[in-house]
Enzyme design. Structure first.
Site, PDB file in Angstrom:
ATOM      1  N   SER B 325      12.408  32.391 -23.420  1.00  0.00           N
ATOM      2  CA  SER B 325      10.802  32.280 -23.824  1.00  0.00           C
ATOM      3  C   SER B 325      10.702  31.585 -25.400  1.00  0.00           C
ATOM      4  CB  SER B 325      10.044  33.864 -23.910  1.00  0.00           C
ATOM      5  OG  SER B 325      10.232  34.136 -22.825  1.00  0.00           O
ATOM      6  N   ASP B 349      -3.940  35.907 -14.567  1.00  0.00           N
ATOM      7  CA  ASP B 349      -2.302  36.319 -14.432  1.00  0.00           C
ATOM      8  C   ASP B 349      -2.182  37.623 -13.777  1.00  0.00           C
ATOM      9  OD1 ASP B 349       0.097  36.669 -14.532  1.00  0.00           O
ATOM     10  OD2 ASP B 349       0.283  37.031 -16.662  1.00  0.00           O
ATOM     11  N   ASP B 364       6.687  37.043 -12.903  1.00  0.00           N
ATOM     12  CA  ASP B 364       6.317  36.948 -14.550  1.00  0.00           C
ATOM     13  C   ASP B 364       7.302  38.047 -14.872  1.00  0.00           C
ATOM     14  OD1 ASP B 364       5.606  37.688 -17.092  1.00  0.00           O
ATOM     15  OD2 ASP B 364       3.716  36.810 -16.907  1.00  0.00           O
ATOM     16  N   HIS B 372      -0.503  39.850 -17.008  1.00  0.00           N
ATOM     17  CA  HIS B 372      -1.297  39.769 -18.310  1.00  0.00           C
ATOM     18  C   HIS B 372      -2.738  39.904 -18.262  1.00  0.00           C
ATOM     19  CE1 HIS B 372       2.365  39.231 -20.905  1.00  0.00           C
ATOM     20  NE2 HIS B 372       2.849  38.373 -19.582  1.00  0.00           N
TER      21      HIS B 372
END
Lengths: 371, 616
Positions: B325, B349, B364, B372
């Site tokens: 990330s 999300d 995810d 999220h």
């Protein structure tokens, strides 16, 4: 004034005559010893012990010389055979219990000193031959020549098997000189030379050791074994040649001081002199030797007895041969044989023997007795 | 036979005197021969023999130049030359080498390694040049050898400076080390430059700057004796010492970085943003560079090479890891700059992302239950490291734009740092995939790349440079290790990446909130002392199917995820950028970020801000 001067000469001459000292000989000896010590001081480098011991030998030798000169020549003549026999016995002992160096047994270790009996024979052989011949009619007969040759050959043979070819040949030739001076017939001389030439190839094949043959080969082509037997020859010639006319200066010889020159304080010491004092130094030394030999020749010519003539004459020739062979081998015109340069090379027995001989020379010079 | 007999003494005397005269003439002739011979040698051939006498005694020897020293930015010595006595042999003077070695071995112990190293060097050595046999003689060995030296032809005891690295392991990778010249090196280098030198820079700065550190040989004319021992110096041309190098490295930060990572496999790179100078560049585990200077033993070397932890491997420069990330801020910036999205763009999300016509959804990674949530914007996606947002945006941006910007920010391309062996990494793109794998690029590849996985590989150095370029708002920061040679600073040109200012403000704010925000993944390292902007990352070591759970207890320690973190500080006027990885550390937030915080604290203490910034 003139008379005073003459008288002074006379008195000093007569004084030296009373002391049985030959002044010209003594002066030349002193000169030679000085040159010798000077060169040795350079060649020996930091090893002062060589210089000290050589000085002691020279001093002791001088005392011996003067002492020897005090005895009448007849005395030495009578004792000659005893010296000769003692020398033979010592040479025999060397072979039995001698100590060696570099593959040859040459010394007798007496605890305090080491003596080299072959050096003693350099003197007693010509004396022995002279002593044998002078009682007889001159020139000697064939039988007398033969006996004289045997007397010479015995010690030479004993030295040859040590092995020390160089000294053996020199001892043998010192006997031959006495014979030659005694008037041996020319046909014998011519014959001997002929035999020598014919037997040379045989000697090469059967008599010489490998290392001796190698030395002769290297004489003609040192580079054939540049790091082995040729090394000495090459390095000594470089030392001599690089010395030039005036030399590099005392203790400035690179060949000598940096150990390129082997045996620099003994057999090859002339290379040190040549490098550091140049051709001038060499000529000075040769002149001194020449004067010395001439003086001995003069003593021989004026000797009162045939014994004295023969001994002095042989010694003059022997001295000459030593100088010639040593300087010749170092300069690369003779094979390398173990011959020291008289009074210059380091070596106690040689100095003592030489000075003993000079004592006898002085005895001869001041001898008045009729034959 | 007639025989004449002389009886008269006068006639006898005449005969003997005649013979004497004859012998005298012969003797004079012989002496004349001697005079001719000596004159020939001393006059005619004098010059020839002078030359030969000089050749005998004078040797020209190469004098090794002292190698340049290496300092850190504050003048602390990192590589020096220590005096040491060595035993060397002039092979040409030694004669029988085997016999000589046997003799020496009776005086000082000789190892098999020393003997074989000596034989190797001896084959390459110039004639009459001493070849080192044993280094670092002890006092006692030196004394014993000095006594026996005259019996050992060709043996020399020389004072020879040896390279020494006082700070050892912590700097081993970046400073590198020197070692004995090997056959391969010998074949390529100019022998005249190494006549009296038997070692060469093998890695790191020592290798990269070999030509500067080397210096130039001097020469000396020495007089030697017949055994080759030097008697006196005749003339000397001084060698030119190698250049002293000053590194941008701060030894205090480097040591701390090394200590922080010690005991783990990892790497850290810290860069001074204004110049591009590397402040710290550590890789663990490390090794003792001093072991290589005089030749490392086979056993020691094999132990290093075969260790599963690969201590010789410079992870900072050559370790290629998926960035995870840590590249998300950059990709968000690209989407803003390319106007794919604006700052108000949001997504829903729920933890999964699906592409039309693709049955399998992308999960995810960071959120196990329900994603999220709604209205996730770019800032939140960065702060909470939302994968689905980047799946979506990256598909919209397209891999070509991402790759083009990626390279501008040093991803998948060598940074050009002044160290040998830098790895390029991989910034995957359609073109790259076609060339390397000869297959078409799929949207799924873009999705993997968008979270720094898939084909994506970067080095810690590249991530640090990326972070520095982000921190400097597009300054094309180029990293370097050596700042100055003999006091003369190197030029470091600056270029600019064009990105609109509001994007920078937005991005820096988001990255600051990674630390300072309530939901920031690195909120644990927040401090009141100064501001930090950063991004955590987790790089997958093995692939896990979408429907599997990542179960750490079942995974071998070496298969656990790598923990990454990139950061810069202070946010308003960034001065230092950091990237670090802890192999198999699992969590960027809990494992990697605290290390960065500790180093930043130290940096801030060492380099207080030049001007006080309000609220800083």
């Amino acid at each position: 004034m003139q008379r005073d001067f003459v008288r002074r000469i006379d008195t000093s001459a007569s004084r030296s005559r009373r002391l049985h000292i030959d002044l010209p000989l003594l002066a030349l000896l002193a000169l030679l010893a000085t040159i010798g010590l000077l060169v040795l001081a350079s060649a020996a480098g930091d090893q002062l012990s060589y210089l000290k011991r050589q000085s002691v030998f020279l001093l002791v030798g001088t005392v011996v010389m003067v002492a020897v000169a005090q005895f009448p020549l007849r005395f030495w003549e009578r004792w000659t055979i005893a010296f000769y026999l003692a020398g033979i016995i010592l040479l025999g002992l060397v072979l039995l219990v001698g100590v060696g160096a570099k593959g040859a047994q040459r010394w007798l270790d007496l605890g305090v000193v080491r003596i080299q009996p072959s050096e003693l024979m350099k003197l007693s052989v010509p004396m022995m031959v002279a002593s044998f011949l002078h009682h007889r009619a001159i020139p000697p007969t064939a039988l007398e020549v033969f006996i004289a040759l045997v007397l010479t050959a015995i010690p030479a043979a004993l030295i040859l098997v040590q092995p020390d070819l160089g000294t053996a040949l020199l001892i043998f030739s010192s006997g031959l000189f006495a014979l030659f001076l005694a008037g041996v017939a020319k046909r014998y001389i011519v014959g001997a030379v002929g035999v020598a030439i014919v037997s040379a190839p045989l000697a090469w094949l059967y008599l010489l050791h490998d290392y001796q043959r190698q030395r002769i080969v290297t004489l003609f082509d040192p580079s054939s074994d540049a790091l082995g037997s040729g090394w000495n020859i090459i390095q000594s010639q470089i030392a001599i040649g690089s010395g030039g006319l005036a030399g590099k200066g005392w203790r400035q010889g690179t060949q000598s001081q940096l150990d390129f020159l082997p045996e620099s304080h003994t057999d090859f010491i002339i290379a040190v002199l040549a490098e550091e004092f140049g051709l001038i130094g060499v000529l000075v030394l040769l002149t001194v030797y020449l004067l010395l030999i001439l003086r001995i020749g003069f003593i021989a010519a004026n000797a009162a007895s045939v014994f004295g003539k023969l001994v002095a004459g042989s010694m003059a020739l022997t001295l000459f041969v030593y100088v010639f062979v040593n300087m010749g081998m170092v300069a690369g015109i003779l094979p390398v044989v173990g011959v020291p340069l008289p009074f210059v090379s380091y070596g106690g027995t040689a100095v003592l023997t030489l000075l003993f001989g000079f004592g006898i020379l002085m005895a001869i010079a001041t001898d008045k007795a009729k034959n | 036979m007639e025989r004449r007999v002389f009886i008269q003494p006068e006639t006898i005397a005449a005969l003997v005197n005649g013979r004497l005269l004859f012998a005298g003439v012969v003797a004079l002739l012989a002496i004349a021969v001697l005079v001719v011979r000596y004159s020939h040698l001393q006059i005619e051939r004098h010059h020839d023999f002078v030359t030969r006498a000089d050749n005998n005694r004078i040797q020209v020897r190469q004098v090794a130049p002292p190698r340049g020293l290496i300092f850190d930015r504050n003048g602390l010595l990192l590589a020096e030359n220590r005096p040491s006595y060595s035993l060397s042999v002039v092979v040409q003077r030694a004669g029988d080498i085997d016999a000589l070695l046997a003799k020496i071995a009776q005086i000082v112990p000789l190892s098999q390694t020393e003997i074989s190293a000596f034989r190797k060097s001896a084959r390459r050595a110039a004639p009459y040049q001493p070849v080192s046999l044993k280094y670092r003689l002890s006092e006692a060995e030196h004394a014993r050898l000095a006594v026996a030296e005259h019996q050992l032809d060709g043996v020399e005891i020389t004072a020879q400076p040896l390279r020494h690295y006082p700070l050892g392991e912590a700097f081993a990778h970046v400073v590198g080390y020197v070692g004995k010249i090997n056959d391969r090196e010998a074949a390529t280098l100019d022998p005249s430059h190494y006549a009296a030198i038997d070692s060469i820079g093998k890695s790191g700065v020592e290798r990269y700057y070999e030509s500067l550190l080397l210096g130039e040989h001097g020469r000396e004319q020495v007089e030697t004796d017949a055994r080759g021992r030097v008697m006196q110096l005749l003339a000397r041309e001084e060698p030119t010492p190698g250049a002293n190098l000053m590194l941008s490295l701060d030894a205090r930060l480097q040591l701390q970085a090394y200590q922080l990572l010690d005991g783990q496999r990892g790497a850290l790179v810290a860069i001074d943003i204004a110049s591009g100078g590397v402040l710290a560049m550590a890789s663990t585990p490390s090794f003792d560079p001093n072991a290589f200077v005089t030749g490392i033993s086979h056993n020691q070397y094999n132990a290093l090479i075969n260790s599963p932890d690969k201590p010789m491997f410079d992870r900072a420069l050559r370790g290629q890891y998926p960035p995870g990330s840590t590249i998300k801020p950059l990709f968000g910036l690209v989407a803003l700059q390319e106007q794919v999205i604006d700052q108000h763009y949001t997504i829903e999300d729920n933890g999964f992302f699906s592409l039309p016509n693709v049955e399998r959804p992308w999960r995810d990674w960071n959120y196990k239950t329900g994603g999220h949530g709604s209205r996730v914007d770019l800032a939140e996606a960065i702060i909470e490291s939302c994968d689905v947002f980047f799946y979506d945006v990256s598909i919209k941006t397209g891999i070509d734009a991402l790759a083009a910007y990626g390279e501008k920010f040093a991803l998948g391309i060598k940074t050009g740092i002044d160290l040998p062996g830098e790895a390029a990494g991989i910034m995957p793109s359609a073109q790259w995939k076609r060339q390397r794998l000869n297959t078409a690029w799929f949207d799924g590849d873009t999705i993997n790349a968008s979270i720094g996985q898939g084909f994506f590989l970067t080095t810690p150095l590249q991530l640090a440079v990326m972070t520095a370029r982000i921190a400097s708002r597009g300054d094309l920061v180029t990293p370097f290790v050596v700042d100055a040679s003999n006091g003369v600073q190197f030029d470091h040109p600056h270029q600019q990446i064009e990105i609109a200012k509001p994007h920078w403000d937005y991005l820096h704010r988001a990255m600051q909130d990674v630390i300072e925000g309530q939901h920031g993944t690195a909120r644990g390292i927040a401090t009141d002392g100064y501001t930090i902007a950063g991004k955590t990352g987790t790089a997958q070591v093995i692939s896990i199917a979408a429907d599997e759970q990542y179960d750490r207890d079942e995974l071998d320690q070496r298969q656990r995820d790598h923990a990454l973190f990139v950061a810069f500080a202070p946010v308003q006027q960034p001065r230092i950028a950091i990237a670090l990885i802890v192999e198999n550390g699992e969590h960027g937030s809990s494992v990697a970020a605290p290390i960065a915080r500790a180093l930043l604290d130290h940096y801030m203490a060492l380099y207080p801000a030049p001007s006080t910034v309000a609220g800083g």
